[in-house]
Design an enzyme around this catalytic site. Structure first.
Site, PDB file in Angstrom:
ATOM      1  N   THR A 124     -19.547   4.691  32.216  1.00 46.86           N
ATOM      2  CA  THR A 124     -19.042   4.529  33.535  1.00 46.86           C
ATOM      3  C   THR A 124     -20.459   4.332  34.756  1.00 46.86           C
ATOM      4  O   THR A 124     -21.543   4.926  34.221  1.00 46.86           O
ATOM      5  CB  THR A 124     -18.448   5.856  33.930  1.00 46.86           C
ATOM      6  OG1 THR A 124     -18.394   5.935  35.352  1.00 46.86           O
ATOM      7  CG2 THR A 124     -19.167   7.152  33.629  1.00 46.86           C
ATOM      8  N   ASP A 125     -19.893   3.767  35.640  1.00 45.27           N
ATOM      9  CA  ASP A 125     -21.061   3.561  36.703  1.00 45.27           C
ATOM     10  C   ASP A 125     -21.481   5.117  37.457  1.00 45.27           C
ATOM     11  O   ASP A 125     -22.746   5.022  37.953  1.00 45.27           O
ATOM     12  CB  ASP A 125     -20.716   2.880  38.047  1.00 45.27           C
ATOM     13  CG  ASP A 125     -19.661   3.420  38.816  1.00 45.27           C
ATOM     14  OD1 ASP A 125     -18.698   4.443  38.363  1.00 45.27           O
ATOM     15  OD2 ASP A 125     -18.784   2.553  39.614  1.00 45.27           O
ATOM     16  N   GLU A 126     -20.760   6.067  37.095  1.00 38.55           N
ATOM     17  CA  GLU A 126     -20.772   7.408  37.585  1.00 38.55           C
ATOM     18  C   GLU A 126     -22.147   8.171  37.006  1.00 38.55           C
ATOM     19  O   GLU A 126     -22.691   8.759  37.524  1.00 38.55           O
ATOM     20  CB  GLU A 126     -19.723   8.211  37.468  1.00 38.55           C
ATOM     21  CG  GLU A 126     -18.523   7.750  38.109  1.00 38.55           C
ATOM     22  CD  GLU A 126     -17.559   8.790  38.470  1.00 38.55           C
ATOM     23  OE1 GLU A 126     -17.638   9.939  38.393  1.00 38.55           O
ATOM     24  OE2 GLU A 126     -16.231   8.320  38.463  1.00 38.55           O
ATOM     25  N   TYR A 148     -18.412  15.792  34.559  1.00 41.22           N
ATOM     26  CA  TYR A 148     -17.804  14.523  33.915  1.00 41.22           C
ATOM     27  C   TYR A 148     -19.049  13.464  33.772  1.00 41.22           C
ATOM     28  O   TYR A 148     -19.272  13.006  32.559  1.00 41.22           O
ATOM     29  CB  TYR A 148     -16.842  13.949  34.794  1.00 41.22           C
ATOM     30  CG  TYR A 148     -16.384  12.431  34.421  1.00 41.22           C
ATOM     31  CD1 TYR A 148     -16.066  12.268  33.095  1.00 41.22           C
ATOM     32  CD2 TYR A 148     -16.738  11.313  35.441  1.00 41.22           C
ATOM     33  CE1 TYR A 148     -15.421  10.754  32.765  1.00 41.22           C
ATOM     34  CE2 TYR A 148     -16.455  10.003  34.998  1.00 41.22           C
ATOM     35  CZ  TYR A 148     -15.847   9.731  33.720  1.00 41.22           C
ATOM     36  OH  TYR A 148     -15.574   8.423  33.173  1.00 41.22           O
ATOM     37  N   LYS A 152     -20.726  11.944  30.249  1.00 42.64           N
ATOM     38  CA  LYS A 152     -20.953  10.611  30.091  1.00 42.64           C
ATOM     39  C   LYS A 152     -22.344  10.314  29.643  1.00 42.64           C
ATOM     40  O   LYS A 152     -22.618   9.428  28.804  1.00 42.64           O
ATOM     41  CB  LYS A 152     -20.450   9.950  30.908  1.00 42.64           C
ATOM     42  CG  LYS A 152     -18.703   9.942  31.209  1.00 42.64           C
ATOM     43  CD  LYS A 152     -17.791   9.562  29.901  1.00 42.64           C
ATOM     44  CE  LYS A 152     -17.881   8.011  29.757  1.00 42.64           C
ATOM     45  NZ  LYS A 152     -17.041   7.830  28.631  1.00 42.64           N
TER      46      LYS A 152
HETATM   47  N1  LIG Z   1     -10.615   4.891  34.806  1.00 41.76           N
HETATM   48  C1  LIG Z   1     -11.620   4.323  35.445  1.00 41.76           C
HETATM   49  O1  LIG Z   1     -11.654   4.151  36.378  1.00 41.76           O
HETATM   50  C2  LIG Z   1     -12.932   4.328  34.460  1.00 41.76           C
HETATM   51  C3  LIG Z   1     -13.981   3.666  35.019  1.00 41.76           C
HETATM   52  C4  LIG Z   1     -15.299   3.569  34.153  1.00 41.76           C
HETATM   53  C5  LIG Z   1     -15.161   4.014  32.887  1.00 41.76           C
HETATM   54  N2  LIG Z   1     -14.330   4.697  32.548  1.00 41.76           N
HETATM   55  C6  LIG Z   1     -14.229   5.261  30.961  1.00 41.76           C
HETATM   56  O2  LIG Z   1     -13.269   4.427  30.494  1.00 41.76           O
HETATM   57  C7  LIG Z   1     -12.756   5.137  29.494  1.00 41.76           C
HETATM   58  C8  LIG Z   1     -11.158   5.451  29.514  1.00 41.76           C
HETATM   59  O3  LIG Z   1     -10.737   5.877  30.641  1.00 41.76           O
HETATM   60  P1  LIG Z   1      -9.304   6.157  31.099  1.00 41.76           P
HETATM   61  O4  LIG Z   1      -9.324   6.028  32.750  1.00 41.76           O
HETATM   62  O5  LIG Z   1      -8.371   5.033  30.447  1.00 41.76           O
HETATM   63  O6  LIG Z   1      -9.084   7.549  30.705  1.00 41.76           O
HETATM   64  P2  LIG Z   1      -7.593   8.159  30.537  1.00 41.76           P
HETATM   65  O7  LIG Z   1      -7.972   9.560  30.799  1.00 41.76           O
HETATM   66  O8  LIG Z   1      -6.471   7.548  31.052  1.00 41.76           O
HETATM   67  O9  LIG Z   1      -7.421   8.004  28.749  1.00 41.76           O
HETATM   68  C9  LIG Z   1      -8.166   8.795  27.687  1.00 41.76           C
HETATM   69  C10 LIG Z   1      -7.561   8.421  26.397  1.00 41.76           C
HETATM   70  O10 LIG Z   1      -8.505   9.338  25.503  1.00 41.76           O
HETATM   71  C11 LIG Z   1      -7.674  10.276  24.716  1.00 41.76           C
HETATM   72  N3  LIG Z   1      -8.606  11.349  24.414  1.00 41.76           N
HETATM   73  C12 LIG Z   1      -9.040  12.151  25.093  1.00 41.76           C
HETATM   74  N4  LIG Z   1      -9.574  13.134  24.366  1.00 41.76           N
HETATM   75  C13 LIG Z   1      -9.700  12.649  22.923  1.00 41.76           C
HETATM   76  C14 LIG Z   1     -10.208  13.111  22.023  1.00 41.76           C
HETATM   77  N5  LIG Z   1     -10.999  14.277  21.768  1.00 41.76           N
HETATM   78  N6  LIG Z   1      -9.970  12.209  20.763  1.00 41.76           N
HETATM   79  C15 LIG Z   1      -9.145  11.133  20.850  1.00 41.76           C
HETATM   80  N7  LIG Z   1      -8.856  10.777  21.994  1.00 41.76           N
HETATM   81  C16 LIG Z   1      -8.784  11.366  22.995  1.00 41.76           C
HETATM   82  C17 LIG Z   1      -6.442  10.574  25.872  1.00 41.76           C
HETATM   83  O11 LIG Z   1      -5.355  11.083  24.993  1.00 41.76           O
HETATM   84  C18 LIG Z   1      -6.237   9.331  26.268  1.00 41.76           C
HETATM   85  O12 LIG Z   1      -5.277   8.294  25.845  1.00 41.76           O
HETATM   86  C19 LIG Z   1     -13.489   6.751  29.372  1.00 41.76           C
HETATM   87  O13 LIG Z   1     -14.534   6.715  28.415  1.00 41.76           O
HETATM   88  C20 LIG Z   1     -13.917   6.607  30.905  1.00 41.76           C
HETATM   89  O14 LIG Z   1     -15.192   7.414  30.845  1.00 41.76           O
HETATM   90  C21 LIG Z   1     -13.056   4.747  32.958  1.00 41.76           C
END
Ligand SMILES: NC(=O)c1ccc[n+]([C@@H]2O[C@H](COP(=O)([O-])OP(=O)(O)OC[C@H]3O[C@@H](n4cnc5c(N)ncnc54)[C@H](O)[C@@H]3O)[C@@H](O)[C@H]2O)c1
Length: 347
Positions: A124-126, A148, A152
């Site tokens: 993530t950009d964070e 968080y 990451k």
């Molecule tokens: N949503 C954003 O704006 C954003 C931006 C940048 C990066 N990200 C990154 O993208 C990825 C997905 O983010 P998201 O927003 O879809 O998250 P989300 O919370 O919607 O989904 C996360 C998924 O991971 C699963 N999960 C959680 N713990 C787990 C574990 N221990 N084992 C297996 N599965 C597990 C959950 O059941 C869920 O399906 C993350 O790595 C996040 O850091 C998200």
């Protein structure tokens, strides 16, 4: 047949990567490993599961033995599983370390043992922390500021050790905030939409001045597979957009779509213990390779609102049964039309 493993594939961003992988590689077998926490929803990928394009395995990425069995024979592993909501990380930070750090370590160790030829790690950009002016480039120092983003960044440090010591074929991506359908309504855009759909007021952290960039999850998913194919092992790639809003501007944008005035609907609520004022990344490295965003939130907002309206029953635990949602919405409309001005709808 090629096997592609996507962790967290039943979540928001992961399910869009699943869509993209199924479309781009029609002959591949896609395996999703997901713990199905509150953020995972089988409906996010049921269209693929029912047509046998995707196999869903319910399990924890922190389980090394399970990870070994899942990644065995895979030509590509995309690691998107995470605890992802910053607000939750202030109350439950150890769970963030367990899933995001230990989970990433177990998964990469499994990939090493099973000799997986390519791993894309979704970061993530964070991890750069607050960027008040200019834009962070991939080689900049990581200065995470909350549990968080720290988890990451810590995961990335483990991966760097594996790249250096074992020459693990890892590519890391760091993305802006994402928007799209299927995002759990704890995040700002779907929360505002669902609140307005159910006649609730909009809670806004602090004074609403924190700024974020918002990238379409379809552009993001395309970038993930682009990097999987063209990214150089050991490298990191920022994935970004120019579309930037303060939280208050986001409230205005969504209110305007509903024909409502933000002044009447916003409740300013206490801020997070720490809330980065702004994130900003440069994605010229990826652009130089031929990727650029194609969608914008302004154009996609109507589609998003329609999707949440059609799928509100998914979120009954947050917003009540469809009947309760309908009553709340009617009461709120009456209240704002003046017919029942004394009515106050609370969440
Ligand atoms: N949503 C954003 O704006 C954003 C931006 C940048 C990066 N990200 C990154 O993208 C990825 C997905 O983010 P998201 O927003 O879809 O998250 P989300 O919370 O919607 O989904 C996360 C998924 O991971 C699963 N999960 C959680 N713990 C787990 C574990 N221990 N084992 C297996 N599965 C597990 C959950 O059941 C869920 O399906 C993350 O790595 C996040 O850091 C998200």
């Amino acid at each position: 047949m090629r096997k592609i493993v996507i962790t967290g594939g039943a979540g928001f961003a992961g399910s869009h990567i699943v869509d993209e992988a199924c479309q781009k590689y029609p002959d591949a077998r896609v395996v999703v490993l997901d713990k199905m926490t509150y953020a995972g929803d089988v409906r996010n990928i049921s269209h693929h599961v029912f047509s046998n394009r995707v196999q869903l395995l319910v399990g924890d990425v922190a389980d090394l033995d399970l990870c070994r069995r899942v990644v065995k024979g895979a030509c590509l592993v995309i690691h998107a599983a995470a605890e992802s909501h910053v607000d939750n990380s202030f109350g439950n930070s150890l769970e963030f370390t367990r899933t995001n750090v230990l989970g990433t370590h177990a998964l990469i160790e499994a990939c090493r043992q099973e000799r997986v030829p390519k791993v894309v790690h979704v970061s993530t950009d964070e991890v750069y922390g607050e960027v008040m002016s200019g834009a962070a480039a991939e080689d900049d120092v990581l200065r995470p500021t909350n549990p968080y983003s720290s988890s990451k960044a810590a995961a990335e440090m483990i991966l760097r050790g594996y790249i250096q010591s074992y020459h693990e074929p890892i590519v890391i991506i760091r993305a802006n905030n994402l928007y799209g359908i299927r995002q759990f309504p704890e995040k700002i855009i779907p929360r505002f939409i669902c609140h307005l759909l159910t006649g609730r007021r909009l809670p806004l952290h602090g004074n609403g001045s924190n700024r974020r960039h918002y990238l379409s999850t379809r552009d993001f998913a395309r970038a993930v597979l682009f990097v999987a194919e063209q990214g150089v092992v050991g490298e990191t790639y920022n994935i970004g957009t120019t579309e930037e809003y303060t939280n208050l501007e986001m409230a205005e944008l969504v209110c305007k779509h509903f024909g409502r005035s933000v002044d009447q609907l916003v409740d300013f609520v206490p801020d997070r213990p720490f809330n980065d004022a702004r994130y900003s990344i440069s994605w010229s490295k990826l652009q130089g390779m031929g990727w650029k965003p194609q969608h914008s939130l302004r154009e996609d907002l109507g589609m998003l609102v329609d999707w949440y309206r059609d799928n509100l029953e998914r979120y009954t635990e947050l917003f009540g049964t469809p009947e309760v949602q309908a009553i709340t919405q009617t009461l709120a409309m009456l209240a704002t039309s003046g017919a029942a001005a004394e009515l106050k709808v609370t969440t």
